[in-house]
Design a protein around this motif. Structure first.
Motif, mmCIF file in Angstrom:
data_model
loop_
_atom_site.group_PDB
_atom_site.id
_atom_site.type_symbol
_atom_site.label_atom_id
_atom_site.label_comp_id
_atom_site.label_asym_id
_atom_site.label_seq_id
_atom_site.Cartn_x
_atom_site.Cartn_y
_atom_site.Cartn_z
ATOM 1 N N ILE A 50 -3.287 5.843 8.156
ATOM 2 C CA ILE A 50 -4.442 6.056 7.292
ATOM 3 C C ILE A 50 -3.994 6.040 5.832
ATOM 4 O O ILE A 50 -2.954 6.584 5.487
ATOM 5 C CB ILE A 50 -5.129 7.393 7.648
ATOM 6 N N SER A 51 -4.788 5.423 4.979
ATOM 7 C CA SER A 51 -4.472 5.368 3.556
ATOM 8 C C SER A 51 -4.582 6.750 2.932
ATOM 9 O O SER A 51 -5.527 7.497 3.222
ATOM 10 C CB SER A 51 -5.416 4.403 2.836
ATOM 11 N N ASP A 86 10.929 6.085 -5.014
ATOM 12 C CA ASP A 86 11.563 6.762 -6.153
ATOM 13 C C ASP A 86 10.561 7.495 -7.033
ATOM 14 O O ASP A 86 10.908 8.449 -7.707
ATOM 15 C CB ASP A 86 12.323 5.748 -7.016
ATOM 16 N N LEU A 87 9.325 7.016 -7.037
ATOM 17 C CA LEU A 87 8.330 7.563 -7.945
ATOM 18 C C LEU A 87 6.945 7.465 -7.326
ATOM 19 O O LEU A 87 6.614 6.468 -6.687
ATOM 20 C CB LEU A 87 8.336 6.765 -9.266
ATOM 21 N N ILE A 88 6.153 8.509 -7.523
ATOM 22 C CA ILE A 88 4.748 8.496 -7.114
ATOM 23 C C ILE A 88 3.930 8.764 -8.364
ATOM 24 O O ILE A 88 4.103 9.790 -9.020
ATOM 25 C CB ILE A 88 4.460 9.568 -6.037
ATOM 26 N N SER A 114 0.844 -1.194 0.000
ATOM 27 C CA SER A 114 0.000 0.000 0.000
ATOM 28 C C SER A 114 0.882 1.248 0.000
ATOM 29 O O SER A 114 2.069 1.176 0.300
ATOM 30 C CB SER A 114 -0.886 0.009 1.244
ATOM 31 N N ALA A 115 0.289 2.368 -0.284
ATOM 32 C CA ALA A 115 1.030 3.624 -0.312
ATOM 33 C C ALA A 115 1.000 4.323 1.042
ATOM 34 O O ALA A 115 1.106 5.539 1.127
ATOM 35 C CB ALA A 115 0.466 4.535 -1.393
ATOM 36 N N ASN A 116 0.843 3.539 2.102
ATOM 37 C CA ASN A 116 0.883 4.083 3.452
ATOM 38 C C ASN A 116 1.665 3.130 4.343
ATOM 39 O O ASN A 116 1.770 1.948 4.064
ATOM 40 C CB ASN A 116 -0.524 4.303 4.010
ATOM 41 N N VAL A 132 0.932 10.744 0.016
ATOM 42 C CA VAL A 132 1.970 9.712 -0.114
ATOM 43 C C VAL A 132 3.341 10.349 0.056
ATOM 44 O O VAL A 132 4.197 9.845 0.789
ATOM 45 C CB VAL A 132 1.883 8.998 -1.481
ATOM 46 N N GLU A 133 3.559 11.472 -0.602
ATOM 47 C CA GLU A 133 4.851 12.171 -0.514
ATOM 48 C C GLU A 133 5.147 12.620 0.917
ATOM 49 O O GLU A 133 6.262 12.461 1.405
ATOM 50 C CB GLU A 133 4.856 13.372 -1.455
#
Length: 147
Positions: A40-41, A57-59, A33-35, A48-49
């Protein structure tokens, strides 16, 4: 990849940017996941950043999420499907597709043993915000915040 389980979770995005990425790649992508765990998501790339910063490295920014709740998680590894975490796709929608009734798992860790925790969101501390929360009687809240 398995979160310590003997199964693996699969996601199917419903976002055109994510779908184009999968199509261009020509296969699945193994990714978390991005969390961070127990957080919290995110619903925007900036979230995310803020949380992951230089750890990634990348979003891929496809804009704000259309749905601001967690993904629905269904366990299909047993004899009967189990709803592990409710989300945007409802119980009734899943039951209609599977043509069977789902077993609904307890939403809090206090109600189940640690060995029964099969998915994020089943633990009492999951999705904890950083912001401090204070519980107080309504009369005190009115005095503090509405006067």
């Amino acid at each position: 990849m398995t979160g310590g389980q003997n199964t693996v979770g699969l996601r199917m995005p419903d976002h055109p940017v994510a779908l184009r990425l999968l199509q261009a790649f020509g296969g699945g992508i193994a990714a978390p996941s991005a969390n961070r765990f127990c957080r919290i998501s995110p619903t925007q790339a900036t979230h995310v950043e803020e949380e992951l910063g230089d750890a990634v490295d990348l979003i891929l920014d496809g804009g704000a999420c259309q749905v601001g709740v967690e993904s629905t998680i269904v366990d299909l590894s047993g004899n009967r499907p189990k709803l592990l975490r409710p989300g945007h796709i409802t119980l009734l929608e899943i039951e209609a597709v599977l043509q069977t009734e789902l077993i609904i798992m307890a939403p809090q860790a206090e109600q189940i043993s640690p060995s029964e925790i099969r998915a994020p969101g089943m633990m009492a501390v999951h999705y904890a915000p950083v912001t401090e929360a204070v519980r107080c009687p309504l009369s005190v809240c009115r005095q503090l915040f509405w006067n």
